[in-house]
Design a protein around this motif. Structure first.
Motif, PDB file in Angstrom:
ATOM      1  N   GLU A   1      16.383   7.146 -14.624  1.00 20.43           N
ATOM      2  CA  GLU A   1      15.734   9.228 -14.799  1.00 20.43           C
ATOM      3  C   GLU A   1      14.683   9.102 -15.073  1.00 20.43           C
ATOM      4  O   GLU A   1      13.752  10.052 -14.649  1.00 20.43           O
ATOM      5  CB  GLU A   1      16.853   9.620 -15.790  1.00 20.43           C
ATOM      6  N   LEU A   2      14.125   8.739 -16.153  1.00 19.33           N
ATOM      7  CA  LEU A   2      12.547   8.295 -16.573  1.00 19.33           C
ATOM      8  C   LEU A   2      11.304   8.255 -15.358  1.00 19.33           C
ATOM      9  O   LEU A   2      10.418   9.146 -15.118  1.00 19.33           O
ATOM     10  CB  LEU A   2      12.549   7.246 -17.817  1.00 19.33           C
ATOM     11  N   ILE A   3      11.938   7.293 -14.697  1.00 22.83           N
ATOM     12  CA  ILE A   3      10.806   6.639 -13.292  1.00 22.83           C
ATOM     13  C   ILE A   3      11.414   8.008 -12.293  1.00 22.83           C
ATOM     14  O   ILE A   3       9.764   8.502 -11.570  1.00 22.83           O
ATOM     15  CB  ILE A   3      11.417   6.127 -12.796  1.00 22.83           C
TER      16      ILE A   3
ATOM     17  N   PRO B   1      16.201   0.885  -5.848  1.00 20.24           N
ATOM     18  CA  PRO B   1      15.808   0.658  -4.884  1.00 20.24           C
ATOM     19  C   PRO B   1      15.003   1.877  -3.769  1.00 20.24           C
ATOM     20  O   PRO B   1      14.067   1.291  -3.496  1.00 20.24           O
ATOM     21  CB  PRO B   1      16.546  -0.814  -3.697  1.00 20.24           C
ATOM     22  N   SER B   2      15.836   2.711  -4.012  1.00 19.23           N
ATOM     23  CA  SER B   2      15.818   3.925  -2.510  1.00 19.23           C
ATOM     24  C   SER B   2      14.406   5.013  -3.378  1.00 19.23           C
ATOM     25  O   SER B   2      13.839   5.735  -3.053  1.00 19.23           O
ATOM     26  CB  SER B   2      16.626   5.116  -2.916  1.00 19.23           C
ATOM     27  N   LEU B   3      13.959   3.944  -4.547  1.00 19.63           N
ATOM     28  CA  LEU B   3      13.029   4.551  -4.683  1.00 19.63           C
ATOM     29  C   LEU B   3      11.832   4.186  -4.723  1.00 19.63           C
ATOM     30  O   LEU B   3      10.521   4.599  -4.462  1.00 19.63           O
ATOM     31  CB  LEU B   3      12.378   4.754  -7.159  1.00 19.63           C
ATOM     32  N   GLY B   4      11.853   3.189  -4.024  1.00 16.06           N
ATOM     33  CA  GLY B   4      10.663   2.060  -3.389  1.00 16.06           C
ATOM     34  C   GLY B   4       9.518   1.423  -3.712  1.00 16.06           C
ATOM     35  O   GLY B   4       8.712   1.163  -3.829  1.00 16.06           O
ATOM     36  N   GLY B   5      10.094   0.959  -5.238  1.00 20.61           N
ATOM     37  CA  GLY B   5       8.897   0.728  -6.364  1.00 20.61           C
ATOM     38  C   GLY B   5       8.781  -1.247  -5.763  1.00 20.61           C
ATOM     39  O   GLY B   5       9.435  -1.395  -5.077  1.00 20.61           O
ATOM     40  N   ALA B   6       7.602  -1.626  -6.196  1.00 18.61           N
ATOM     41  CA  ALA B   6       7.102  -3.019  -5.379  1.00 18.61           C
ATOM     42  C   ALA B   6       7.495  -3.873  -6.901  1.00 18.61           C
ATOM     43  O   ALA B   6       6.676  -3.464  -7.705  1.00 18.61           O
ATOM     44  CB  ALA B   6       6.059  -3.292  -4.982  1.00 18.61           C
TER      45      ALA B   6
ATOM     46  N   LEU C   1       7.924  10.219 -11.419  1.00 13.98           N
ATOM     47  CA  LEU C   1       7.172  10.046  -9.834  1.00 13.98           C
ATOM     48  C   LEU C   1       7.139  11.489  -9.079  1.00 13.98           C
ATOM     49  O   LEU C   1       6.267  12.103  -8.517  1.00 13.98           O
ATOM     50  CB  LEU C   1       8.059   9.047  -8.554  1.00 13.98           C
ATOM     51  N   TYR C   2       8.240  12.221  -9.569  1.00 10.66           N
ATOM     52  CA  TYR C   2       8.087  14.242  -9.122  1.00 10.66           C
ATOM     53  C   TYR C   2       8.018  14.599 -10.189  1.00 10.66           C
ATOM     54  O   TYR C   2       8.143  15.837  -9.399  1.00 10.66           O
ATOM     55  CB  TYR C   2       9.751  13.831  -8.744  1.00 10.66           C
TER      56      TYR C   2
ATOM     57  N   GLU D   1       0.756  -1.118  -0.282  1.00 12.01           N
ATOM     58  CA  GLU D   1       0.069  -0.122  -0.185  1.00 12.01           C
ATOM     59  C   GLU D   1       1.003   0.927   0.181  1.00 12.01           C
ATOM     60  O   GLU D   1       0.388   1.904  -0.380  1.00 12.01           O
ATOM     61  CB  GLU D   1      -0.553  -0.210   1.168  1.00 12.01           C
ATOM     62  N   GLN D   2       2.077   1.371   0.350  1.00 15.41           N
ATOM     63  CA  GLN D   2       3.336   2.222   0.847  1.00 15.41           C
ATOM     64  C   GLN D   2       4.022   2.635  -0.534  1.00 15.41           C
ATOM     65  O   GLN D   2       4.729   3.265  -0.493  1.00 15.41           O
ATOM     66  CB  GLN D   2       3.513   2.076   2.218  1.00 15.41           C
ATOM     67  N   ALA D   3       3.830   1.307  -1.722  1.00 19.23           N
ATOM     68  CA  ALA D   3       4.810   1.816  -2.457  1.00 19.23           C
ATOM     69  C   ALA D   3       4.627   2.570  -3.413  1.00 19.23           C
ATOM     70  O   ALA D   3       3.505   2.597  -3.438  1.00 19.23           O
ATOM     71  CB  ALA D   3       4.960   0.148  -3.594  1.00 19.23           C
ATOM     72  N   PRO D   4       5.498   3.499  -3.482  1.00 17.04           N
ATOM     73  CA  PRO D   4       4.660   4.445  -4.648  1.00 17.04           C
ATOM     74  C   PRO D   4       4.673   3.911  -6.443  1.00 17.04           C
ATOM     75  O   PRO D   4       3.980   5.032  -7.450  1.00 17.04           O
ATOM     76  CB  PRO D   4       6.193   5.235  -4.761  1.00 17.04           C
ATOM     77  N   PHE D   5       5.063   3.287  -6.601  1.00 14.27           N
ATOM     78  CA  PHE D   5       5.087   2.308  -7.777  1.00 14.27           C
ATOM     79  C   PHE D   5       5.159   1.079  -7.710  1.00 14.27           C
ATOM     80  O   PHE D   5       6.071   0.408  -6.576  1.00 14.27           O
ATOM     81  CB  PHE D   5       5.673   2.749  -8.954  1.00 14.27           C
ATOM     82  N   ALA D   6       4.818   0.054  -9.095  1.00 16.76           N
ATOM     83  CA  ALA D   6       4.870  -1.279  -9.255  1.00 16.76           C
ATOM     84  C   ALA D   6       5.640  -1.405 -10.634  1.00 16.76           C
ATOM     85  O   ALA D   6       5.107  -0.859 -11.072  1.00 16.76           O
ATOM     86  CB  ALA D   6       3.485  -2.326  -8.378  1.00 16.76           C
TER      87      ALA D   6
END
Length: 242
Positions: A235-237, A52-57, A241-242, A15-20
């Motif tokens: 870079e694209l991701i 991995p610091s981007l937090g994706g699942a 995201l931001y 639920e907390q992951a910013p993206f999958a």
């Protein structure tokens, strides 16, 4: 984080992951020098290189999909009917959205997934207007004109089972790509136009289930390709995201 490693008591992490990320592969003939799981290796390899610091699942790779007739005729290829694959992928993406993740990357390593992915993304975002789906074909993360810098001579290296794709595989799994002296090579055909286009043929010219000057495959070129592609992918991701 890998979604498949998350315990039932820790579902809040999804639920907390910013993206999958859903890596899309295929099980398809890529020539005598290449593994049937070429696209699986690439899809998983690039998924693992997402920062991995981007937090994706990272979800499990989809290994089977629709394959074109020009490879389906070769033994080893396992193909799924396009209509079935489309419904299957819709269910995967909708299932992820229902976990609470509203951004999904379809990280593709198979040409045959391109149209399917676009159709699925358009359909799902039409039903779930708060969703955002990013379609990424890993090979498009490297400019075609980078061929000379990468080390290819007299070729852009692109093409199914060709030196660009198989050098990238060799960077991830050097043990899986084996070019022999007698393996046939295929010269590139003159483009019909300088502008982008798609040409689909049942039996292409310069083709035997693969194409390209495969003697130019190398792990060194593959490392350059993977570095460029993964850098541009991250870079694209971040921009998304931001």
């Amino acid at each position: 984080m890998k979604a498949s490693d998350i315990h039932g008591r820790d579902l809040y992490l999804l639920e907390q992951a910013p993206f999958a990320v859903v890596p899309l592969g295929s099980f398809e003939y890529h020539g005598p020098h290449s593994p049937l799981g070429t696209d699986i290796v690439l899809a998983e390899g690039f998924a693992d290189l997402i920062d991995p610091s981007l937090g994706g699942a990272i979800y499990p790779t989809v290994p089977y999909t629709a394959c074109p007739g020009k490879t389906n005729k070769y033994k080893g290829t396992l193909t799924i009917r396009p209509s079935v694959m489309q419904e299957y992928l819709i269910d995967i993406v909708v299932g992820i959205l229902e976990q609470g993740i509203k951004k999904v990357i379809l990280l593709n390593a198979h040409d045959g997934n391109m149209g399917l992915s676009r159709t699925v993304a358009e359909y799902v975002t039409g039903q779930h207007t708060d969703a955002s789906i990013l379609l990424v074909n890993w090979w498009q993360m490297v400019a075609v004109d980078d061929a000379k810098e990468i080390g290819f001579e007299g070729t852009k290296g692109r093409g199914h089972g060709g030196p660009f794709e198989m050098s990238a595989v060799k960077a991830f799994r050097p043990d899986l790509v084996e070019v022999e002296q007698g393996d046939e090579e295929f010269k590139e055909q003159t483009p019909l136009s300088d502008h982008p286009y798609i040409l689909v043929e049942g039996t292409p010219v310069s083709w035997d289930g693969y194409t390209g000057l495969i003697q130019q495959i190398s792990e060194d070129k593959g490392r350059k390709i993977v570095h460029k592609a993964s850098t541009n992918l991250n870079e694209l991701i971040k921009n998304w995201l931001y």
